[in-house]
Design an enzyme around this catalytic site. Sequence first.
Site, short mmCIF file in Angstrom:
data_model
loop_
_atom_site.label_atom_id
_atom_site.label_comp_id
_atom_site.label_asym_id
_atom_site.label_seq_id
_atom_site.Cartn_x
_atom_site.Cartn_y
_atom_site.Cartn_z
N SER A 133 0.86 -1.19 0.00
CA SER A 133 0.00 0.00 0.00
C SER A 133 0.89 1.24 0.00
O SER A 133 2.08 1.16 0.32
CB SER A 133 -0.86 -0.01 1.27
OG SER A 133 -1.48 1.25 1.47
N TYR A 146 -3.66 -0.78 10.02
CA TYR A 146 -3.44 -0.92 8.58
C TYR A 146 -2.03 -0.46 8.22
O TYR A 146 -1.29 -1.14 7.49
CB TYR A 146 -4.50 -0.11 7.81
CG TYR A 146 -4.50 -0.34 6.32
CD1 TYR A 146 -5.14 -1.45 5.77
CD2 TYR A 146 -3.86 0.55 5.45
CE1 TYR A 146 -5.14 -1.67 4.39
CE2 TYR A 146 -3.86 0.34 4.08
CZ TYR A 146 -4.51 -0.76 3.55
OH TYR A 146 -4.51 -0.98 2.20
#
Length: 241
Positions: A133, A146
């Site tokens: 990410s 996350y």
Amino acid sequence: MSPFSLEGRTALVTGANTGIGQAIAVAMAQAGADVIAAGRRDCDETLAMMGSGRAMRLDFADPMAARDVFAEQRIDILVNNAGIIRRDDAVDFSEADWDDVMDVNAKALFFTCQAFARAALPRGMGKIVNIASLLSFQGGIRVPSYTASKHGVAGLTKLMANEWAAKGLNVNAIAPGYIETNNTEALRADPDRSRAILDRIPAGRWGKADDIGQTAVFLAAPASDYINGAILNVDGGWLAR
Ligand code: NAP
């Protein structure tokens, strides 16, 4: 054969029922792979889009869920795409939101790679593509587990590449930018957020799931045989700003 072909290869894609995982499964099938679309729910839509391949139930509520998968059949390519996100202020963030995200995004990813490697190392060949990410590089806001998990994905990708590159396994990751999927629906529904994001993307558009699909094909194909431990940004230039 084209160095970009996946002909004769079997690929397993996790979280293949929707979004980026679905696009990767379809792109790999188009490149000639026999694709196993794995999901915690049915992957009928993906199977229909591929027109070939198989489905498999894999729910990372048990992070060790894939422990036996690779011993049972030959799989040449593993794509760890399944992932979740939870949002809350850092001062309020719960232990459950920490554990759930770390279990799926980091723990399940590592132990799925381990199970794959145990089967692939004796054959001396295999390709792992992890989905990282922008938050493998940036801090983000209100997404502590996350961010921790995706920084972990980047680090683990490099660690596994270091251990396995000389043994014929390529381990790499893709860091998608802002891609139009369920994951980003809330952001796109907010006109201010959406405009602010778009204004920062040099390419001037959101990414499409297929942008990631085609990159995954490259990282699974012979064309990328000398790429090890790379985290490839596919973000329309976001991180270049
Ligand atoms: P998505 O549409 O929400 O897809 C996530 C996938 O992971 C779904 O297939 C989901 O299954 C699966 N999954 C979640 N928990 C699972 C579990 N316990 N066991 C098995 N599968 C599980 O979002 P997406 O955007 O395609 O995300 C795919 C990956 O890309 C994720 O790793 C995400 O972090 C990453 N990513 C996305 C973006 C973006 O802009 N969209 C950017 C950077 C990184 P269900 O459908 O059953 O929930």
